[in-house]
Design an enzyme around this catalytic site. Sequence first.
Site, PDB file in Angstrom:
ATOM      1  N   LYS A 123     -43.391  16.338  10.590  1.00 13.19           N
ATOM      2  CA  LYS A 123     -42.778  16.727   9.312  1.00 13.19           C
ATOM      3  C   LYS A 123     -41.574  15.832   9.010  1.00 13.19           C
ATOM      4  O   LYS A 123     -41.395  15.378   7.881  1.00 13.19           O
ATOM      5  CB  LYS A 123     -42.351  18.204   9.370  1.00 13.19           C
ATOM      6  CG  LYS A 123     -43.542  19.157   9.269  1.00 13.19           C
ATOM      7  CD  LYS A 123     -43.210  20.579   9.687  1.00 13.19           C
ATOM      8  CE  LYS A 123     -44.489  21.406   9.750  1.00 13.19           C
ATOM      9  NZ  LYS A 123     -44.284  22.732  10.359  1.00 13.19           N
ATOM     10  N   GLN A 154     -39.523  26.447  12.570  1.00 12.28           N
ATOM     11  CA  GLN A 154     -40.867  26.311  13.141  1.00 12.28           C
ATOM     12  C   GLN A 154     -41.275  27.580  13.901  1.00 12.28           C
ATOM     13  O   GLN A 154     -40.521  28.109  14.708  1.00 12.28           O
ATOM     14  CB  GLN A 154     -40.906  25.088  14.071  1.00 12.28           C
ATOM     15  CG  GLN A 154     -42.271  24.788  14.648  1.00 12.28           C
ATOM     16  CD  GLN A 154     -43.299  24.395  13.580  1.00 12.28           C
ATOM     17  OE1 GLN A 154     -43.010  23.620  12.673  1.00 12.28           O
ATOM     18  NE2 GLN A 154     -44.492  24.957  13.675  1.00 12.28           N
ATOM     19  N   ASP A 195     -41.623  27.398   3.196  1.00 13.67           N
ATOM     20  CA  ASP A 195     -42.780  27.923   3.929  1.00 13.67           C
ATOM     21  C   ASP A 195     -43.380  29.138   3.208  1.00 13.67           C
ATOM     22  O   ASP A 195     -44.496  29.560   3.511  1.00 13.67           O
ATOM     23  CB  ASP A 195     -42.329  28.374   5.331  1.00 13.67           C
ATOM     24  CG  ASP A 195     -42.890  27.504   6.431  1.00 13.67           C
ATOM     25  OD1 ASP A 195     -43.803  26.704   6.141  1.00 13.67           O
ATOM     26  OD2 ASP A 195     -42.426  27.626   7.577  1.00 13.67           O
TER      27      ASP A 195
END
Length: 293
Positions: free
Chosen positions: A51, A95, A118
């Site tokens: 990422k 994460q 997200d």
Amino acid sequence: MQLIDGKQIAHDVHTETRAAVEALKARGITPGLAVVLVGADPASRAYVRSKDKMSKELGLHSVKHELPAETTQEALIALVKQLNADPAVHGILVQSPPPPHIDEAAVIQTIDPRKDVDGFHPLNVAKLALDDPTGFVPCTPLGCQRLLLASGIDPAGKHVVVLGRSMIVGKPLALLLMAKGKGGDATVTVVHSRSKNLPELTRQADILIAAIGRPGFVKAEHVREGAVVIDVGINRVEDPSKEKGYSIVGDVAFDEVAPKCSLITPVPGGVGPMTIAMLMANTVKACQQITGA
Ligand code: NAP
């Protein structure tokens, strides 16, 4: 049978994102993405690094925090609050999964919903259910929708069967594809581990999307002739023939299912590349919404 080329479609999304980043930069604004990892899980580290790398390639401002596994809940929350307040950061991703002593839900709820790229914050979940386009949709479901549209498959009026009901994939995907308007308007059935007569239900699908985390679970008997099959699964299976000792396979038994399909995604190279592409696109959207640019 035709393969859906996730790498190519993700590349096209990145091209759009790069152009949007350049347009923002021309106005003196650089979109910023902060990625936070707690612990040293090798798969999570690999995701975070890719990422960070992709952010840089697209011209985004990238901030990477790799914290030790023993980081406290308080320290993690304090970092998220610092990123919430940082005007150079427009997207924040913590994460998953964090170590077991971390309350993930509390961390997600601390993220400023305007920076929740997200799409896991309760406000963004609600916005998805309310068809509010200012919300953030989780990247994997968004990527699945984009794969369909880019392959000329309009979900409108189709029967989509989603296999799996997680908050990361199955549930938001069902909401997305049943939403009113472009890319939606599907008739959606969601099946899970408590569903009865699974093959009977999945065989009704014009579009079957598998997101259960069980290697090769979807067999020929689950799929009707001519269906479109999207395989979200990413599963490691032992493979002594590989240098690493494992291979990555999907939730679909590709060799027996593919001949029955009109279109199917491979694993790897299907949904996987789309997730990161949609994360970058969500970060640009967050930047545009926060700055009003
Ligand atoms: P998850 O949270 O474990 O959810 C799995 C879902 O599948 C649950 O709803 C579960 O039902 C259902 N399920 C499990 N076994 C089943 C069975 N035998 N029959 C019917 N339903 C069953 O998994 P997830 O996070 O959604 O991930 C699913 C897969 O997608 C994994 O392989 C993951 O690695 C992959 N994934 C890929 C990406 C990507 O970028 N391509 C992103 C995210 C996830 P219950 O709710 O009843 O337990």
